[in-house]
Design a protein around this motif. Structure first.
Motif, PDB file in Angstrom:
ATOM      1  N   SER A  18     -40.400 -14.128   3.661  1.00  0.00           N
ATOM      2  CA  SER A  18     -40.852 -14.594   4.156  1.00  0.00           C
ATOM      3  C   SER A  18     -40.020 -14.799   5.793  1.00  0.00           C
ATOM      4  O   SER A  18     -41.189 -14.767   7.161  1.00  0.00           O
ATOM      5  CB  SER A  18     -40.127 -16.217   3.448  1.00  0.00           C
ATOM      6  OG  SER A  18     -40.559 -17.657   5.048  1.00  0.00           O
ATOM      7  N   CYS A  21     -41.916 -11.910   7.814  1.00  0.00           N
ATOM      8  CA  CYS A  21     -43.134 -12.329   8.764  1.00  0.00           C
ATOM      9  C   CYS A  21     -43.054 -13.330  10.278  1.00  0.00           C
ATOM     10  O   CYS A  21     -43.693 -13.331  11.065  1.00  0.00           O
ATOM     11  CB  CYS A  21     -44.471 -12.796   7.567  1.00  0.00           C
ATOM     12  SG  CYS A  21     -44.939 -11.654   6.159  1.00  0.00           S
ATOM     13  N   CYS A  22     -42.154 -14.546   9.861  1.00  0.00           N
ATOM     14  CA  CYS A  22     -41.885 -15.447  10.624  1.00  0.00           C
ATOM     15  C   CYS A  22     -41.240 -14.367  12.191  1.00  0.00           C
ATOM     16  O   CYS A  22     -42.311 -14.728  13.154  1.00  0.00           O
ATOM     17  CB  CYS A  22     -41.223 -15.640   9.992  1.00  0.00           C
ATOM     18  SG  CYS A  22     -42.337 -17.464   9.243  1.00  0.00           S
ATOM     19  N   MET A  25     -43.917 -12.523  13.388  1.00  0.00           N
ATOM     20  CA  MET A  25     -44.863 -12.793  14.353  1.00  0.00           C
ATOM     21  C   MET A  25     -44.373 -13.266  15.343  1.00  0.00           C
ATOM     22  O   MET A  25     -45.431 -13.912  16.571  1.00  0.00           O
ATOM     23  CB  MET A  25     -46.173 -14.095  13.328  1.00  0.00           C
ATOM     24  CG  MET A  25     -46.501 -14.598  13.905  1.00  0.00           C
ATOM     25  SD  MET A  25     -48.325 -13.715  14.417  1.00  0.00           S
ATOM     26  CE  MET A  25     -49.118 -12.867  12.914  1.00  0.00           C
ATOM     27  N   PRO A  43     -51.433 -18.615  16.012  1.00  0.00           N
ATOM     28  CA  PRO A  43     -51.064 -18.021  14.715  1.00  0.00           C
ATOM     29  C   PRO A  43     -48.929 -18.221  14.162  1.00  0.00           C
ATOM     30  O   PRO A  43     -48.862 -17.901  13.638  1.00  0.00           O
ATOM     31  CB  PRO A  43     -51.243 -16.318  15.537  1.00  0.00           C
ATOM     32  CG  PRO A  43     -51.490 -16.881  16.514  1.00  0.00           C
ATOM     33  CD  PRO A  43     -51.972 -17.963  16.581  1.00  0.00           C
ATOM     34  N   THR A  47     -48.099 -19.003  11.153  1.00  0.00           N
ATOM     35  CA  THR A  47     -47.096 -18.652  10.088  1.00  0.00           C
ATOM     36  C   THR A  47     -45.855 -19.559  10.196  1.00  0.00           C
ATOM     37  O   THR A  47     -45.742 -19.312   8.717  1.00  0.00           O
ATOM     38  CB  THR A  47     -46.393 -17.796  10.650  1.00  0.00           C
ATOM     39  OG1 THR A  47     -47.895 -17.093  11.637  1.00  0.00           O
ATOM     40  CG2 THR A  47     -45.940 -16.097  10.145  1.00  0.00           C
ATOM     41  N   LEU A  51     -46.407 -19.418   5.840  1.00  0.00           N
ATOM     42  CA  LEU A  51     -44.474 -18.734   5.265  1.00  0.00           C
ATOM     43  C   LEU A  51     -43.651 -19.112   5.111  1.00  0.00           C
ATOM     44  O   LEU A  51     -42.388 -17.978   4.788  1.00  0.00           O
ATOM     45  CB  LEU A  51     -45.145 -17.204   6.244  1.00  0.00           C
ATOM     46  CG  LEU A  51     -47.143 -16.742   5.927  1.00  0.00           C
ATOM     47  CD1 LEU A  51     -47.197 -14.900   7.266  1.00  0.00           C
ATOM     48  CD2 LEU A  51     -47.514 -17.296   4.868  1.00  0.00           C
ATOM     49  N   SER A 167     -53.841 -19.901   2.690  1.00  0.00           N
ATOM     50  CA  SER A 167     -53.405 -19.998   3.935  1.00  0.00           C
ATOM     51  C   SER A 167     -53.343 -18.256   4.245  1.00  0.00           C
ATOM     52  O   SER A 167     -53.769 -17.205   5.260  1.00  0.00           O
ATOM     53  CB  SER A 167     -51.938 -20.585   4.098  1.00  0.00           C
ATOM     54  OG  SER A 167     -51.503 -19.770   3.587  1.00  0.00           O
ATOM     55  N   MET A 168     -53.077 -17.666   3.301  1.00  0.00           N
ATOM     56  CA  MET A 168     -52.597 -15.914   3.316  1.00  0.00           C
ATOM     57  C   MET A 168     -54.334 -15.595   3.615  1.00  0.00           C
ATOM     58  O   MET A 168     -54.297 -14.473   3.920  1.00  0.00           O
ATOM     59  CB  MET A 168     -52.111 -15.891   1.995  1.00  0.00           C
ATOM     60  CG  MET A 168     -50.088 -15.853   2.163  1.00  0.00           C
ATOM     61  SD  MET A 168     -49.674 -15.212   0.829  1.00  0.00           S
ATOM     62  CE  MET A 168     -47.873 -16.046   1.148  1.00  0.00           C
ATOM     63  N   MET A 171     -55.493 -16.119   7.038  1.00  0.00           N
ATOM     64  CA  MET A 171     -54.434 -15.383   7.704  1.00  0.00           C
ATOM     65  C   MET A 171     -55.257 -13.923   8.196  1.00  0.00           C
ATOM     66  O   MET A 171     -55.460 -13.046   8.748  1.00  0.00           O
ATOM     67  CB  MET A 171     -52.959 -14.937   7.355  1.00  0.00           C
ATOM     68  CG  MET A 171     -52.513 -15.911   7.777  1.00  0.00           C
ATOM     69  SD  MET A 171     -51.078 -16.524   7.529  1.00  0.00           S
ATOM     70  CE  MET A 171     -50.492 -18.898   7.205  1.00  0.00           C
ATOM     71  N   TRP A 189     -47.328  -6.295   8.650  1.00  0.00           N
ATOM     72  CA  TRP A 189     -47.524  -7.809   8.652  1.00  0.00           C
ATOM     73  C   TRP A 189     -48.578  -7.957   7.417  1.00  0.00           C
ATOM     74  O   TRP A 189     -47.975  -9.091   6.612  1.00  0.00           O
ATOM     75  CB  TRP A 189     -47.264  -7.938   9.666  1.00  0.00           C
ATOM     76  CG  TRP A 189     -47.298  -9.651   9.349  1.00  0.00           C
ATOM     77  CD1 TRP A 189     -46.515 -10.227  10.334  1.00  0.00           C
ATOM     78  CD2 TRP A 189     -48.061 -10.436   9.615  1.00  0.00           C
ATOM     79  NE1 TRP A 189     -46.800 -11.677  10.482  1.00  0.00           N
ATOM     80  CE2 TRP A 189     -47.543 -11.925   9.470  1.00  0.00           C
ATOM     81  CE3 TRP A 189     -49.429 -10.834   9.128  1.00  0.00           C
ATOM     82  CZ2 TRP A 189     -47.567 -13.144   9.331  1.00  0.00           C
ATOM     83  CZ3 TRP A 189     -49.927 -11.879   8.462  1.00  0.00           C
ATOM     84  CH2 TRP A 189     -49.324 -13.608   9.455  1.00  0.00           C
ATOM     85  N   VAL A 193     -47.374  -9.791   3.611  1.00  0.00           N
ATOM     86  CA  VAL A 193     -47.993 -10.526   3.539  1.00  0.00           C
ATOM     87  C   VAL A 193     -47.779 -10.849   1.875  1.00  0.00           C
ATOM     88  O   VAL A 193     -48.418 -11.686   1.369  1.00  0.00           O
ATOM     89  CB  VAL A 193     -48.837 -11.783   4.411  1.00  0.00           C
ATOM     90  CG1 VAL A 193     -50.022 -12.341   4.088  1.00  0.00           C
ATOM     91  CG2 VAL A 193     -48.291 -11.987   5.378  1.00  0.00           C
TER      92      VAL A 193
END
Length: 230
Positions: A18, A21-22, A25, A43, A47, A51, A167-168, A171, A189, A193
């Protein structure tokens, strides 16, 4: 290995994915956001919302299930605050893309990504409303008949699960994108996810401690069958 140790290890893996990924981004989008590009916040905020905060909010819900009494109320309050932060980020992300399209004179919700995004956004708004209704401390659920209470809780979990999973998917539909991520970094990425999604589904289906969080067929039947009279 005990279920508690397994849960701890899975929680650390989920938290690492988590946060990773954040951060990735943020690294990709903050330079453009700093330059005044409104789109970059779309985005980035989505995210962080889905996420980041929503992942932690769902895991908080998993952890408080065994709790009772005051400890449970405190844990639910913590869950609600995290989900409120998620909803705020998601709303900002939606505003960024909607207003950006208005500025550019473009139509809304024409692509599959746009349509799925709108559905996901509406579910993400509905989820905390159902959560607030089913939280006894707020005094709202008492306004409904007693046999509605488990149904509201069931709907809250169901809508939350759909919002998170969709949501995933949404994306992934937008990538690769020249203004977001491309090439090997985009693929990494996306894999991260998908790995996060797999770990979350594993936990939510109760593969570790045997207690599922996602609504099951039995839970549906129990929620809508109403109280039994003896």
């Amino acid at each position: 290995m005990s279920s508690q140790a397994q849960m701890g290890g899975m929680h650390r893996a989920i938290q690492s994915l988590s946060v990773g990924c954040c951060v990735a981004m943020a690294v990709a989008m903050l330079p453009a956001a700093y330059q005044g590009t409104l789109f970059a916040w779309h985005p980035l905020m989505f995210t962080l919302g889905f996420l980041g905060f929503m992942t932690e909010g769902i895991m908080a819900a998993v952890r408080f299930r065994p709790n009772e009494g005051v400890a449970r109320v405190a844990a639910i309050t913590n869950h609600a605050l995290i989900q409120a932060a998620a909803t705020a980020c998601i709303s900002l992300g939606f505003y960024a893309i909607y207003h950006n399209k208005n500025l550019m004179g473009k139509s809304h919700f024409l692509s599959l990504h746009g349509k799925m995004g709108l559905l996901t956004f509406l579910l993400a708004l509905t989820s905390p409303l159902l959560g607030a209704l089913s939280f006894r401390r707020l005094g709202l659920v008492q306004r409904f008949p007693q046999d509605w209470h488990p149904r509201l809780k069931w709907l809250h979990r169901l809508v939350s699960a759909y919002a998170y999973v969709l949501s995933m998917v949404t994306m992934q539909l937008a990538l690769p994108h020249p203004a977001v991520l491309t090439g090997i970094w985009c693929r990494l990425w996306q894999v991260s996810v998908m790995s996060l999604a797999a770990c979350m589904l594993y936990v939510l289906r109760g593969r570790i401690n045997g207690r599922t969080v996602l609504p099951s067929a039995n839970a549906v039947a129990a929620a809508f069958s109403g109280p039994k009279h003896h």
